[in-house]
Design a protein around this motif. Sequence first.
Motif, PDB file in Angstrom:
ATOM      1  N   ALA A 307       0.836  -1.210   0.000  1.00 56.18           N
ATOM      2  CA  ALA A 307       0.000   0.000   0.000  1.00 56.18           C
ATOM      3  C   ALA A 307       0.866   1.254   0.000  1.00 56.18           C
ATOM      4  CB  ALA A 307      -0.919  -0.014   1.221  1.00 56.18           C
ATOM      5  N   ARG A 311       0.862   4.324  -2.696  1.00 54.93           N
ATOM      6  CA  ARG A 311       0.632   5.705  -2.247  1.00 54.93           C
ATOM      7  C   ARG A 311       1.798   6.598  -2.687  1.00 54.93           C
ATOM      8  NH1 ARG A 311      -2.323   7.319   2.340  1.00 54.93           N
ATOM      9  NH2 ARG A 311      -3.790   5.731   1.753  1.00 54.93           N
ATOM     10  N   ARG A 314       1.566   7.400  -6.381  1.00 52.50           N
ATOM     11  CA  ARG A 314       0.550   8.429  -6.676  1.00 52.50           C
ATOM     12  C   ARG A 314       1.049   9.814  -6.247  1.00 52.50           C
ATOM     13  NH1 ARG A 314      -3.304   4.589  -5.049  1.00 52.50           N
ATOM     14  NH2 ARG A 314      -3.566   5.568  -3.013  1.00 52.50           N
ATOM     15  N   ARG A 360      -8.197   8.845  10.150  1.00 52.33           N
ATOM     16  CA  ARG A 360      -9.331   9.001   9.237  1.00 52.33           C
ATOM     17  C   ARG A 360      -9.217   7.953   8.119  1.00 52.33           C
ATOM     18  NH1 ARG A 360      -8.144  15.206   8.097  1.00 52.33           N
ATOM     19  NH2 ARG A 360      -6.341  14.074   7.349  1.00 52.33           N
ATOM     20  N   ASP A 361     -10.315   7.855   7.330  1.00 52.91           N
ATOM     21  CA  ASP A 361     -10.275   6.935   6.166  1.00 52.91           C
ATOM     22  C   ASP A 361      -9.149   7.361   5.243  1.00 52.91           C
ATOM     23  OD1 ASP A 361     -12.378   5.554   7.104  1.00 52.91           O
ATOM     24  OD2 ASP A 361     -13.882   6.457   5.771  1.00 52.91           O
ATOM     25  N   GLY A 362      -8.467   6.383   4.700  1.00 50.39           N
ATOM     26  CA  GLY A 362      -7.382   6.694   3.761  1.00 50.39           C
ATOM     27  C   GLY A 362      -6.042   6.820   4.446  1.00 50.39           C
ATOM     28  N   GLU A 363      -6.041   6.847   5.805  1.00 45.93           N
ATOM     29  CA  GLU A 363      -4.766   6.889   6.513  1.00 45.93           C
ATOM     30  C   GLU A 363      -4.422   5.461   6.925  1.00 45.93           C
ATOM     31  OE1 GLU A 363      -4.607  11.368   8.238  1.00 45.93           O
ATOM     32  OE2 GLU A 363      -5.723   9.922   9.428  1.00 45.93           O
ATOM     33  N   ILE A 364      -3.194   5.064   6.617  1.00 45.26           N
ATOM     34  CA  ILE A 364      -2.803   3.663   6.800  1.00 45.26           C
ATOM     35  C   ILE A 364      -2.112   3.495   8.145  1.00 45.26           C
ATOM     36  CG2 ILE A 364      -1.367   1.795   5.867  1.00 45.26           C
ATOM     37  CD1 ILE A 364      -1.536   3.245   3.149  1.00 45.26           C
ATOM     38  N   ALA A 378      -2.706  10.610   4.810  1.00 43.00           N
ATOM     39  CA  ALA A 378      -3.016  10.981   3.421  1.00 43.00           C
ATOM     40  C   ALA A 378      -2.950  12.491   3.279  1.00 43.00           C
ATOM     41  CB  ALA A 378      -4.413  10.485   3.068  1.00 43.00           C
ATOM     42  N   HIS A 379      -2.386  12.976   2.167  1.00 41.70           N
ATOM     43  CA  HIS A 379      -2.325  14.408   1.844  1.00 41.70           C
ATOM     44  C   HIS A 379      -1.871  15.230   3.061  1.00 41.70           C
ATOM     45  CE1 HIS A 379      -4.543  13.079  -1.622  1.00 41.70           C
ATOM     46  NE2 HIS A 379      -5.559  12.698  -0.858  1.00 41.70           N
TER      47      HIS A 379
END
Length: 453
Positions: A307, A311, A314, A360-364, A378-379
């Motif tokens: 993952a 990431r 991207r 949060r969603d999207g954070e691994i 993320a971001h």
Amino acid sequence: MLPGAAVDQLAGLPPAARTPERLKQVIDQMFALVPLALDAAAGYTLDAERAYPRIARTLIKARYAVELREYAGRLGSVLTAPLATRQPLTQDEHALLQTLRGRLAQLRQQMQAPGEDNPPDLAPVAQRVDTIYFGDGLRLVAAIEQASRAGRPYDMDTGQLAQRYVPTMAPILTLRDELLKEAQTQAHSDHELARRELWIAVLSGAAILLALTLLLLIVRRRVVVPLLRATRAVIRLGNGDYSRDPGGSQRADEIGDMLRALSTLRNNSIERQQLELERQSLIDELRSRANTDYLTGILNRRAFTTAGNQRLHRAQQSKETLAVLLFDIDHFKSVNDSHGHEAGDQVLIRVAAVIRDALRDGEIVARHGGEEFVVMPAHCSHEQACALAERLRELIAREPLTMADGQVLRVTASFGVASATGPAAALDDLLHAADLALYRAKRKGRNRVESAG
Ligand SMILES: Nc1nc2c(ncn2[C@@H]2O[C@H](COP(=O)(O)OP(=O)(O)OP(=O)(O)O)[C@@H](O)[C@H]2O)c(=O)[nH]1
């Protein structure tokens, strides 16, 4: 002048004025009508013969009887003038008598022609014509003829001739009437027969139509409808819809065999579908297990590497900053040593849960190994990543961890934060930088966040 008027005119003359010539003239006028009458009679009988072919022979004989009567009358009329004038017959009259006799004999022969349709009950009537007319009647004519040839005076006048000759013609009319009656009876019976046959044909037609309709309904119910049902079942099976059974399996014929085969196909397909679902869920579970840490339920190191690399790829494309937070529980060995290995596991499970709930969603979040965890937000800029690390550190330190034996523990963790921007960034480099920062945090006293670079 009409023949009737000519006769009346002749009758009105004094006897002396009724010369043989005038008498003959009137008679000829009368008999000139005979062919017309015969033609009319022939026309009627021909029409009837065409309409009722089965009674044609009887009608023809009736027509012959009419002609016979007319020629018999004419034969008698030839004698009228000589008897009235008491003169011998002329050669022409003899010749005419001969011709008329010939025609009468011809008609008699035609009427006696054998045929299977000769009605047997008319034989006595025909016999009477033979005996009375062709016997008595013609003998009377022959006697007058002979007297004329011999130059003898006639033994009768016209009135006596009429009295004796006319009755001999009566059987001819009787025969004619009997023949017509017979034809009428036959026509009536033919008509009845035709009517009966028509009814039979109509009833047979209706019965056949009814039978065909019933057959059609039976074929529709027993063959067409089940075939349509089977077709729809095949289409459903082809579309992967196994919700309905084709039915009709109790039938003992070929369609029943086909429906049972479809039912078996459906059951096999359902079984295969279930097996496929089980296989897929097994694959999913295996895949999930392969990516999940057995103890904490979060991603394992292998899954994180996959993952994380995606990431990173991207982020490189969008030229964003990618940060990594690596943290390690402080003095974890002493937890194991003081409370046991199982209590250590409990601490790992709880810490993982606290971190997962905080992200949060999207954070691994993944277990990187032992008591070490990794987070990839993320971001997130480098500063934001440091702030996140600080927040997580506080959460872990604050969280009371209740052990199975009821004892409450508190642990701390040390964080190392690293980030990278641009195409040269690699996950291993990022982790290495974060690890160095973490090592620094441990050295500086633990329970703190250190930033790489
Ligand atoms: N209960 C349990 N213990 C583990 C697990 N993985 C690693 N450990 C233990 O974690 C401990 C790590 O100890 P150290 O590497 O010495 O580090 P530390 O005690 O945490 O000290 P610092 O990291 O320097 O603060 C070892 O005792 C390992 O046996 C695990 O899955 N369960």
